[in-house]
Design a protein around this motif. Structure first.
Motif, mmCIF file in Angstrom:
data_model
loop_
_atom_site.group_PDB
_atom_site.id
_atom_site.type_symbol
_atom_site.label_atom_id
_atom_site.label_comp_id
_atom_site.label_asym_id
_atom_site.label_seq_id
_atom_site.Cartn_x
_atom_site.Cartn_y
_atom_site.Cartn_z
ATOM 1 N N SER A 45 0.827 -1.208 0.000
ATOM 2 C CA SER A 45 0.000 0.000 0.000
ATOM 3 C C SER A 45 0.863 1.260 0.000
ATOM 4 C CB SER A 45 -0.934 -0.013 1.220
ATOM 5 O OG SER A 45 -1.679 1.186 1.282
ATOM 6 N N ILE A 46 1.907 1.234 0.841
ATOM 7 C CA ILE A 46 2.824 2.384 0.889
ATOM 8 C C ILE A 46 3.528 2.547 -0.444
ATOM 9 C CG2 ILE A 46 4.918 3.281 1.990
ATOM 10 C CD1 ILE A 46 3.993 1.791 4.567
ATOM 11 N N ARG A 47 3.963 1.418 -1.029
ATOM 12 C CA ARG A 47 4.651 1.436 -2.338
ATOM 13 C C ARG A 47 3.731 2.009 -3.415
ATOM 14 N NH1 ARG A 47 9.629 1.261 -4.307
ATOM 15 N NH2 ARG A 47 10.167 -0.474 -2.913
ATOM 16 N N LYS A 48 2.474 1.649 -3.394
ATOM 17 C CA LYS A 48 1.524 2.140 -4.406
ATOM 18 C C LYS A 48 1.357 3.652 -4.300
ATOM 19 C CE LYS A 48 -3.189 1.453 -6.094
ATOM 20 N NZ LYS A 48 -4.482 0.729 -5.895
ATOM 21 N N ASN A 49 1.168 4.166 -3.097
ATOM 22 C CA ASN A 49 1.026 5.616 -2.910
ATOM 23 C C ASN A 49 2.287 6.349 -3.348
ATOM 24 O OD1 ASN A 49 -1.600 5.620 -1.909
ATOM 25 N ND2 ASN A 49 -0.921 5.251 0.205
ATOM 26 N N TYR A 50 3.431 5.746 -3.027
ATOM 27 C CA TYR A 50 4.692 6.364 -3.435
ATOM 28 C C TYR A 50 4.774 6.457 -4.959
ATOM 29 C CZ TYR A 50 9.572 6.712 -4.735
ATOM 30 O OH TYR A 50 10.743 7.088 -5.356
ATOM 31 N N ASP A 51 4.437 5.365 -5.641
ATOM 32 C CA ASP A 51 4.523 5.348 -7.118
ATOM 33 C C ASP A 51 3.634 6.424 -7.736
ATOM 34 O OD1 ASP A 51 6.320 3.274 -7.032
ATOM 35 O OD2 ASP A 51 4.808 1.696 -7.385
ATOM 36 N N ASN A 90 13.931 19.936 -6.984
ATOM 37 C CA ASN A 90 15.102 19.091 -6.766
ATOM 38 C C ASN A 90 15.207 18.691 -5.297
ATOM 39 O OD1 ASN A 90 16.162 18.950 -9.396
ATOM 40 N ND2 ASN A 90 16.887 21.065 -9.235
ATOM 41 N N ASP A 91 14.796 19.620 -4.414
ATOM 42 C CA ASP A 91 14.817 19.261 -2.992
ATOM 43 C C ASP A 91 13.853 18.106 -2.709
ATOM 44 O OD1 ASP A 91 16.654 21.199 -2.489
ATOM 45 O OD2 ASP A 91 15.218 22.697 -1.728
ATOM 46 N N ILE A 92 12.659 18.229 -3.217
ATOM 47 C CA ILE A 92 11.673 17.149 -2.990
ATOM 48 C C ILE A 92 12.149 15.857 -3.624
ATOM 49 C CG2 ILE A 92 9.320 16.386 -3.468
ATOM 50 C CD1 ILE A 92 8.475 19.326 -3.381
ATOM 51 N N LEU A 93 12.675 15.958 -4.842
ATOM 52 C CA LEU A 93 13.089 14.755 -5.564
ATOM 53 C C LEU A 93 14.310 14.120 -4.905
ATOM 54 C CD1 LEU A 93 12.736 12.928 -8.086
ATOM 55 C CD2 LEU A 93 14.330 14.461 -9.271
ATOM 56 N N ASN A 94 15.297 14.917 -4.565
ATOM 57 C CA ASN A 94 16.571 14.357 -4.088
ATOM 58 C C ASN A 94 16.551 14.020 -2.604
ATOM 59 O OD1 ASN A 94 17.698 14.622 -6.641
ATOM 60 N ND2 ASN A 94 18.323 16.751 -6.253
ATOM 61 N N ILE A 95 15.650 14.667 -1.878
ATOM 62 C CA ILE A 95 15.635 14.412 -0.435
ATOM 63 C C ILE A 95 14.436 13.544 -0.069
ATOM 64 C CG2 ILE A 95 15.513 15.460 1.848
ATOM 65 C CD1 ILE A 95 16.923 17.925 0.641
ATOM 66 N N ARG A 96 13.254 14.126 -0.160
ATOM 67 C CA ARG A 96 12.054 13.397 0.272
ATOM 68 C C ARG A 96 11.804 12.153 -0.585
ATOM 69 N NH1 ARG A 96 8.751 15.848 3.905
ATOM 70 N NH2 ARG A 96 9.094 18.058 4.398
ATOM 71 N N ASP A 97 11.861 12.337 -1.853
ATOM 72 C CA ASP A 97 11.587 11.212 -2.756
ATOM 73 C C ASP A 97 12.663 10.148 -2.601
ATOM 74 O OD1 ASP A 97 11.900 9.790 -5.546
ATOM 75 O OD2 ASP A 97 9.868 10.608 -5.524
ATOM 76 N N ASP A 99 14.724 9.637 0.014
ATOM 77 C CA ASP A 99 14.602 8.997 1.328
ATOM 78 C C ASP A 99 13.451 8.003 1.354
ATOM 79 O OD1 ASP A 99 16.713 10.505 2.143
ATOM 80 O OD2 ASP A 99 15.509 11.968 3.293
ATOM 81 N N MET A 100 12.368 8.385 0.727
ATOM 82 C CA MET A 100 11.192 7.493 0.689
ATOM 83 C C MET A 100 11.512 6.211 -0.056
ATOM 84 S SD MET A 100 8.119 7.670 1.945
ATOM 85 C CE MET A 100 7.801 5.947 2.294
ATOM 86 N N ALA A 101 12.245 6.325 -1.110
ATOM 87 C CA ALA A 101 12.611 5.145 -1.907
ATOM 88 C C ALA A 101 13.527 4.234 -1.107
ATOM 89 C CB ALA A 101 13.284 5.595 -3.199
ATOM 90 N N ILE A 102 14.487 4.860 -0.368
ATOM 91 C CA ILE A 102 15.415 4.056 0.439
ATOM 92 C C ILE A 102 14.652 3.334 1.547
ATOM 93 C CG2 ILE A 102 17.331 4.224 2.064
ATOM 94 C CD1 ILE A 102 18.388 6.569 0.357
#
Length: 576
Positions: A45-51, A90-97, A99-102
């Protein structure tokens, strides 16, 4: 008995104890399966929301940031916005996104390694992180959308024109064959429209939104005008480029064939008519090239009507020729017969005037026919002149003259027929009167004989003698009219008809009196049988005989019958 019970208890325990153990083990394993499945479900479920929100970030948000960059090339305002939002992206992509992927990868690893104790902690942290990630992406998307609202509105304003342009291009592709002559005109529209769209896009990319929108009304006006006439163009172009020219070609070929067959068609001015219609078709063709359909359909309809009307006139000429061929010799012969008959009747007129008193009306009609005979002769000469090759006329004109000539001949023939019928009636009527006088003379003589001989009563004979004398006198008078030339048939008929009626009345009267006399005489003869025996009957009998001799036969019969009625009944009654 006690031993059997113990054995049974022992056997039951041996059976049920292993079964309970198996069930307990199954429950434990099922609980573990559900526990693992819950962690896997949460992770998915978390993976789906992330995608979903990763895609929104890297697609929608990235596109809007790039759009800000495009606008920023021409606008300091949008350039500043671009730098700020690009950094935020870039901040959202490189940090939040990132970190979320990791975190998600770590969670997947723990689940894979069945380290469920750590899974619970990492999963809890992932729930917090995904909510923050969703919130940050959503807010960023709303922010970008708001910043690009005017740009978006401007670009959407062109969607209607782009749809119209697409419809026109699709329509042209489908009807390219029929619209081939208008290819250049459509290409001009397409080229200009594409230039306008390029100009619109250039202004929009430069953040000149007002200038971009100002391009659209002129483009919209052109596209609307073309859409309005678009459906009519294939038919109109087909008519003007092939259908109507083919009809004109057919008309010219038919005209050439008729000229070859020596028809006279100068009065139709066909070459000028065809040239005029061809010129108009050329004008209409040029008008369509300009994509102007004003009155085109009406003008083409009128040209086709002119072609149809001309073909109808050709057909009339053909029919007129057939009528001419069929009636030429007959008509000429008929006109000769009319003149010949008129001449014969006029030559006989003096002889008829010597024989009969003719009605002035008929004589005047015959003299008046001379003008009609001359008119027929004039039409005949005119008709002959039309057939001269040096002044040959259209067959419709010739047959019109033939019809006029036929009408004149019909009129003359009708008048001459009336005149001939009148002459025949004079002869027949005079013969009828002549023979009628002799027939009634014989009938009157027979009736006079009946008076003098059959009835033989002097008083009655004397009473009807003046009537016979008057009728014989009328016979002599009418006979003198019939035998004297010229015979006045009208006068003879005027005298004969009353004479005939008087003769018939006298003959019928005498026939009736003869019957009455016969009946009275028979009654008196029978009644005289009682004269001697019944003296009272003598008075009635004397009265009856006197009435008979006076010619009153009805009274005589009545008295005689009274005697018979009275004394015949007495003679038949029994004696006292």
């Amino acid at each position: 008995m006690h031993s059997l019970f113990l054995m049974t208890i022992t056997l039951a325990m041996e059976i049920f104890i292993p079964v309970g153990v198996v069930a307990l083990v199954a429950i434990v394993f099922f609980a573990i399966f559900i526990y693992k499945r819950r962690y896997r479900h949460n992770s998915d479920s978390i993976r789906k929301n992330y995608d979903i929100y990763h895609s929104q970030l890297t697609t929608d948000c990235k596109a809007m940031v790039l759009r800000l960059g495009t606008l920023g090339k021409y606008s300091d305002y949008y350039h500043t916005l671009y730098l700020e939002r690009d950094k935020k992206y870039n901040d959202i992509l490189n940090i939040r996104d990132n970190d979320m992927a990791i975190s998600l990868n770590s969670l997947d690893t723990l689940i894979k390694d069945k380290n469920y104790k750590s899974v619970k902690e990492v999963e809890k942290q992932c729930d917090i992180s995904i909510n923050d990630f969703i919130q940050s992406v959503s807010n960023f998307n709303v922010d970008l959308t708001s910043l690009l609202r005017e740009d978006t509105d401007t670009r959407e304003a062109s969607l209607s024109e782009k749809e119209k342009f697409r419809k026109i291009k699709d329509f042209y592709t489908i009807h390219q064959g029929e619209l081939k002559p208008l290819e250049k005109s459509f290409n001009v529209i397409f080229t200009n429209s594409e230039k306008k769209f390029a100009q619109f896009n250039a202004f929009a990319d430069q953040a000149k939104f007002a200038e971009a929108k100002a391009v659209l009304p002129e483009l919209d006006k052109i596209l609307d005008a073309l859409l309005k006439i678009m459906d009519d163009l294939p038919l109109l172009e087909t008519l003007v480029s092939s259908v109507v020219p083919e009809k004109l070609k057919s008309l010219r070929a038919e005209y050439d064939q008729l000229i070859k067959e020596e028809y006279t068609l100068d009065y139709l001015n066909i070459p000028d008519e065809i040239a005029e219609m061809e010129s108009e078709i050329s004008q209409i063709s040029q008008q369509l090239i300009l994509l102007d359909t004003t009155d085109v359909k009406e003008r083409l309809d009128k040209i086709q009507e002119r072609i149809t009307d001309t073909k109808v006139k050709f057909e009339r000429e053909r029919q007129a020729k057939q009528k001419f061929i069929a009636n030429q010799s007959t008509l000429s012969g008929s006109s000769f017969e009319v003149e010949k008959q008129y001449s014969r009747l006029m030559n006989q007129l003096p002889d008829y005037q010597k024989t009969y008193v003719l009605d002035k009306k008929y004589i005047d009609q015959m003299y008046a026919l001379k003008n009609d005979i001359e008119a027929i002769g004039y039409l005949k000469r005119e008709l002959d002149s039309y057939l001269d090759t040096s002044a040959k006329q259209p067959y419709t004109v010739i047959t019109k003259k033939m019809s006029d000539m036929q009408l004149e001949m019909d009129k003359v023939n009708h008048t001459m027929a009336d005149y001939t019928e009148y002459l025949n009636s004079l002869k027949n009527t005079s013969q009828m009167v002549y023979q009628g006088l002799r027939d009634y003379y014989f009938k009157l003589k027979s009736t006079e004989h009946k008076v003098k001989v059959v009835i033989g009563v002097d008083s009655f004979t004397n009473s009807v003698a003046p009537k016979f004398f008057d009728l014989y006198k009328k016979i002599a008078t009418i006979d003198s009219i019939i035998l004297k030339e010229p015979v006045d048939v009208n006068e003879a008929v005027e005298l004969f008809n009353p004479f005939k009626e008087a003769s018939i009345a006298l003959i019928e009267e005498i026939d009736k009196k003869a019957d009455e006399a016969s009946n009275a005489e028979a009654a008196i003869v029978y009644a005289n049988a009682y004269r001697v025996e019944y003296t009272d009957s003598r008075t009635l009998l004397d009265t009856a005989e006197k009435a008979f001799n006076e010619g009153d036969f009805q009274r005589a019969s009545s008295n005689a019958l009274q005697v018979l009625k009275t004394f015949q009944s007495d003679s038949n009654s029994p004696q006292a």
